[in-house]
Scaffold this active site. Structure first.
Site, PDB file in Angstrom:
ATOM      1  N   LYS A 251       0.871  -1.037   0.059  1.00 12.60           N
ATOM      2  CA  LYS A 251       0.003  -0.026   0.116  1.00 12.60           C
ATOM      3  C   LYS A 251       0.820   1.145  -0.126  1.00 12.60           C
ATOM      4  CE  LYS A 251      -2.767  -1.715   3.382  1.00 12.60           C
ATOM      5  NZ  LYS A 251      -3.751  -1.472   4.723  1.00 12.60           N
TER       6      LYS A 251
ATOM      7  N   GLU B  81      -5.360  -2.737  10.947  1.00 15.67           N
ATOM      8  CA  GLU B  81      -5.551  -1.422  11.182  1.00 15.67           C
ATOM      9  C   GLU B  81      -6.331  -1.166  12.590  1.00 15.67           C
ATOM     10  OE1 GLU B  81      -5.929   1.603   8.497  1.00 15.67           O
ATOM     11  OE2 GLU B  81      -4.233   0.075   7.889  1.00 15.67           O
TER      12      GLU B  81
END
Ligand SMILES: NC(=O)c1ccc[n+]([C@@H]2O[C@H](COP(=O)([O-])OP(=O)(O)OC[C@H]3O[C@@H](n4cnc5c(N)ncnc54)[C@H](O)[C@@H]3O)[C@@H](O)[C@H]2O)c1
Length: 375
Positions: free
Chosen positions: A145, A243
């Protein structure tokens, strides 16, 4: 001290080899040679160039690589459109083609910026991550990412783009300040909170931190993340658990504008996520206390929301979180070690804004008895 080279795969959808060791720079030219590039761009910041980039550039040139150096701004505040545009244009002006190779020498912020530039240039050119911080060695490079921040929030614009290899020489991270290195351990604690069975699972990581053996610590942190990626190489499904604490943490990092390191903001975010789960009757008092013990007491990273950040501003910032979907803002909440609320769904839980504000207000008011010992 030169170490043997450890080589393993990132195990992502687009996997790449990770070369890990200490003082292994002399071996890099031979590893880069098979990539047969017409031009090679070393992208780094001025301070990092002075610290380790100049020596690296010299070594690569001596080995015959057609190397050019591009200096960019570094850190969270430079992870923006202006830096991305400048870097992209500098690569084009420097003669980059589809056959060029871009080397990113720096921490997670620089790696994200260069990774995104490499993803966009001619719809994708090859790049190599050369991390110089503990966070980048063990976390940001282990993800495909790439992102920059927008005017209204963190990591709003990005893409998936895999490096062709990661060159993890822990010697580069030796100059990292202690506070920043400490922040680099936080994601490892998080990885154990989301996969472990009890607080005892964190002992090897805390021992590695205490040992001051940077190579051992780096490998321990990497090993805490790889199994999570192995279960979801796409980073689009179950890997969302990585996350945990980041909805709060990214908003705090964004609002602090560089005053807190990424790991420090995440440390606070992890404690807030635990408190929110506790207020919903899910996480036990003991599990919340373990968050403070691990992060505040054992590691020494911040656990309290900075007084300058009001609950309402934090909530407004979180509303622009990049995980937000048509269902609204969701929270990744743990009930206990390795046990998420909503495990069979997207693992996110919708929580009423008023309750979030109430929890945040309680935590920004004078410390509760439980928090007093937890900094
Ligand atoms: N893509 C992902 O999955 C992912 C995961 C984790 C973090 N990140 C991103 O990584 C960034 C945080 O990375 P970071 O913690 O490496 O900080 P950073 O990249 O912001 O670097 C912080 C500072 O440290 C300096 N620095 C770098 N190496 C140094 C060294 N060896 N010695 C002395 N100073 C050095 C940098 O120049 C910079 O000023 C955030 O932007 C975060 O969003 C991304």
């Amino acid at each position: 001290m030169t170490s043997d080279l450890q080589i393993f795969s990132t195990e992502l959808a687009e996997p790449c080899p990770y070369y890990l060791g200490e003082e292994i720079e002399a071996q890099l030219p031979a590893v880069l040679a098979p990539f047969e590039c017409d031009r090679c761009f070393l992208v780094t910041s001025r301070p990092l160039y002075e610290r380790m980039g100049r020596g690296l550039a010299q070594r690569l040139r001596q080995a015959g690589l057609p190397l050019r150096v591009i200096l960019v701004g570094d850190g969270e505040r430079e992870k923006n459109w202006r830096s991305l545009r400048r870097l992209g244009e500098a690569l084009v002006a420097g003669g980059a083609t589809k056959d060029s190779l871009v080397l990113a020498l720096g921490g997670g912020a620089l790696g994200n910026l260069v990774g995104l530039a490499a993803a966009l240039l001619y719809r994708g050119v090859r790049f190599v991550e050369i991390p110089t911080t503990l966070m980048a060695l063990t976390d940001s490079t282990l993800s495909n990412k790439q992102a920059i921040n927008g005017r209204r929030g963190k990591n709003l614009f990005g893409s998936y783009h895999a490096p062709v290899l990661i060159w993890g020489d822990v010697a580069y991270a030796r100059s990292e300040p202690e506070r920043q290195r400490r922040a680099g351990v936080v994601e490892g604690i998080k990885n154990l909170l989301i996969t472990g069975e009890s607080i005892t699972d964190t002992q090897p990581l805390l021992d590695a931190w205490q040992s001051r053996d940077l190579l051992r610590l780096t490998r321990c942190l990497i090993d805490s993340k790889l199994p999570i990626l192995r279960a979801d190489p796409s980073e689009r499904a179950s890997a969302i658990i990585l996350e945990y604490g980041h909805t709060f943490g990214h908003a705090i990092e964004w609002l602090c504008q560089g005053a807190l390191f990424h790991g420090e903001a995440i440390s606070i975010g992890l404690c807030l996520a635990a408190e929110l789960s506790n207020s919903l009757g899910c996480a036990s008092d003991e599990f919340v206390r373990e968050h403070y013990e691990l992060l505040g007491d054992a590691l020494g990273t911040p656990t309290r929301l900075p007084a300058e950040i009001t609950p309402r501003v934090l909530l407004e910032t979180m509303q622009r979180d990049n995980k937000r979907s048509r269902k609204g803002l969701g929270y990744l909440l743990l009930v206990d070690w390795g046990q998420f609320l909503n495990p069979s769904g997207d693992r996110q839980t919708k929580v009423d804004d008023e309750l979030v504000l109430k929890v945040l207000s309680q935590l920004t008011s004078p410390p509760s008895p439980r928090l007093k010992s937890a900094r």
